[in-house]
Motif scaffolding. Structure first.
Motif, PDB file in Angstrom:
ATOM      1  N   UNK A 187       0.841  -1.204   0.000  1.00  0.00           N
ATOM      2  CA  UNK A 187       0.000   0.000   0.000  1.00  0.00           C
ATOM      3  C   UNK A 187       0.875   1.253   0.000  1.00  0.00           C
ATOM      4  N   UNK A 188       1.954   1.245   0.774  1.00  0.00           N
ATOM      5  CA  UNK A 188       2.887   2.373   0.780  1.00  0.00           C
ATOM      6  C   UNK A 188       3.520   2.570  -0.592  1.00  0.00           C
ATOM      7  N   UNK A 189       3.887   1.464  -1.229  1.00  0.00           N
ATOM      8  CA  UNK A 189       4.554   1.527  -2.533  1.00  0.00           C
ATOM      9  C   UNK A 189       3.657   2.191  -3.576  1.00  0.00           C
ATOM     10  N   UNK A 190       2.368   1.869  -3.548  1.00  0.00           N
ATOM     11  CA  UNK A 190       1.473   2.411  -4.585  1.00  0.00           C
ATOM     12  C   UNK A 190       0.637   3.591  -4.105  1.00  0.00           C
ATOM     13  N   UNK A 191       0.796   3.964  -2.843  1.00  0.00           N
ATOM     14  CA  UNK A 191       0.133   5.149  -2.338  1.00  0.00           C
ATOM     15  C   UNK A 191      -1.357   5.010  -2.105  1.00  0.00           C
ATOM     16  N   UNK A 192      -1.745   3.940  -1.447  1.00  0.00           N
ATOM     17  CA  UNK A 192      -3.154   3.749  -1.118  1.00  0.00           C
ATOM     18  C   UNK A 192      -3.263   3.064   0.238  1.00  0.00           C
TER      19      UNK A 192
ATOM     20  N   UNK B 227      -6.652  -1.638   2.762  1.00  0.00           N
ATOM     21  CA  UNK B 227      -7.965  -2.116   2.319  1.00  0.00           C
ATOM     22  C   UNK B 227      -8.084  -2.060   0.793  1.00  0.00           C
ATOM     23  N   UNK B 228      -7.583  -0.984   0.201  1.00  0.00           N
ATOM     24  CA  UNK B 228      -7.627  -0.849  -1.256  1.00  0.00           C
ATOM     25  C   UNK B 228      -6.756  -1.904  -1.924  1.00  0.00           C
ATOM     26  N   UNK B 229      -5.583  -2.165  -1.347  1.00  0.00           N
ATOM     27  CA  UNK B 229      -4.710  -3.210  -1.889  1.00  0.00           C
ATOM     28  C   UNK B 229      -5.441  -4.552  -1.876  1.00  0.00           C
ATOM     29  N   UNK B 230      -6.072  -4.871  -0.758  1.00  0.00           N
ATOM     30  CA  UNK B 230      -6.815  -6.124  -0.642  1.00  0.00           C
ATOM     31  C   UNK B 230      -7.923  -6.191  -1.688  1.00  0.00           C
ATOM     32  N   UNK B 231      -8.648  -5.099  -1.862  1.00  0.00           N
ATOM     33  CA  UNK B 231      -9.718  -5.058  -2.870  1.00  0.00           C
ATOM     34  C   UNK B 231      -9.164  -5.263  -4.276  1.00  0.00           C
TER      35      UNK B 231
ATOM     36  N   UNK C 225     -11.274  -2.694 -11.381  1.00  0.00           N
ATOM     37  CA  UNK C 225     -10.174  -2.343 -12.276  1.00  0.00           C
ATOM     38  C   UNK C 225      -8.872  -3.049 -11.947  1.00  0.00           C
ATOM     39  N   UNK C 226      -8.726  -3.505 -10.744  1.00  0.00           N
ATOM     40  CA  UNK C 226      -7.452  -4.078 -10.329  1.00  0.00           C
ATOM     41  C   UNK C 226      -6.399  -2.989 -10.250  1.00  0.00           C
ATOM     42  N   UNK C 227      -5.163  -3.336 -10.477  1.00  0.00           N
ATOM     43  CA  UNK C 227      -4.068  -2.377 -10.399  1.00  0.00           C
ATOM     44  C   UNK C 227      -3.992  -1.553 -11.678  1.00  0.00           C
ATOM     45  N   UNK C 228      -3.701  -0.261 -11.527  1.00  0.00           N
ATOM     46  CA  UNK C 228      -3.548   0.616 -12.680  1.00  0.00           C
ATOM     47  C   UNK C 228      -2.136   0.491 -13.237  1.00  0.00           C
ATOM     48  N   UNK C 229      -1.927   1.003 -14.441  1.00  0.00           N
ATOM     49  CA  UNK C 229      -0.591   0.959 -15.029  1.00  0.00           C
ATOM     50  C   UNK C 229       0.442   1.683 -14.172  1.00  0.00           C
ATOM     51  N   UNK C 230       0.138   2.886 -13.645  1.00  0.00           N
ATOM     52  CA  UNK C 230       1.137   3.531 -12.778  1.00  0.00           C
ATOM     53  C   UNK C 230       1.439   2.719 -11.512  1.00  0.00           C
TER      54      UNK C 230
ATOM     55  N   UNK D  95       5.059   1.205 -10.452  1.00  0.00           N
ATOM     56  CA  UNK D  95       5.658   1.453  -9.142  1.00  0.00           C
ATOM     57  C   UNK D  95       6.065   0.148  -8.470  1.00  0.00           C
ATOM     58  N   UNK D  96       5.223  -0.872  -8.583  1.00  0.00           N
ATOM     59  CA  UNK D  96       5.529  -2.190  -8.009  1.00  0.00           C
ATOM     60  C   UNK D  96       6.731  -2.798  -8.723  1.00  0.00           C
ATOM     61  N   UNK D  97       6.746  -2.688 -10.054  1.00  0.00           N
ATOM     62  CA  UNK D  97       7.853  -3.227 -10.839  1.00  0.00           C
ATOM     63  C   UNK D  97       9.171  -2.592 -10.415  1.00  0.00           C
ATOM     64  N   UNK D  98       9.170  -1.269 -10.268  1.00  0.00           N
ATOM     65  CA  UNK D  98      10.396  -0.566  -9.884  1.00  0.00           C
ATOM     66  C   UNK D  98      10.813  -0.890  -8.453  1.00  0.00           C
TER      67      UNK D  98
END
Length: 69
Positions: free
Chosen positions: A21-26, A29-33, A41-46, A50-53
């Motif tokens: 959640x810290x890595x993607x800025x949310x 609960x949002x990560x779990x969803x 939508x799942x994970x967005x491209x940005x 961010x996860x890839x990097x």
């Protein structure tokens, strides 16, 4: 999305949903969803970038996690 591959990557790194959640800025609960595809939508491209990097994922790992079954 391949939930098992994402969870395995987090376990390998010793990270939790809180860290992701810290890595993607949310929120956690949002990560779990997103992982459970409750958001739709799942994970967005940005977020994927961010996860890839952050986790230094290869293109193959990104494909396996985010575009695999």
């Amino acid at each position: 999305m391949n939930k098992k591959a994402l969870r395995a990557m987090l376990a390998k790194e010793g990270d939790t949903y809180e860290k992701l959640a810290e890595v993607i800025g949310c929120t956690t609960s949002t990560v779990s969803d997103k992982i459970n595809e409750k958001v739709g939508n799942g994970f967005t491209q940005p977020e994927i970038l961010a996860i890839k990097k952050h986790y230094n994922l290869t293109p193959v790992e990104v494909d396996e996690i985010f575009f695999g079954q």
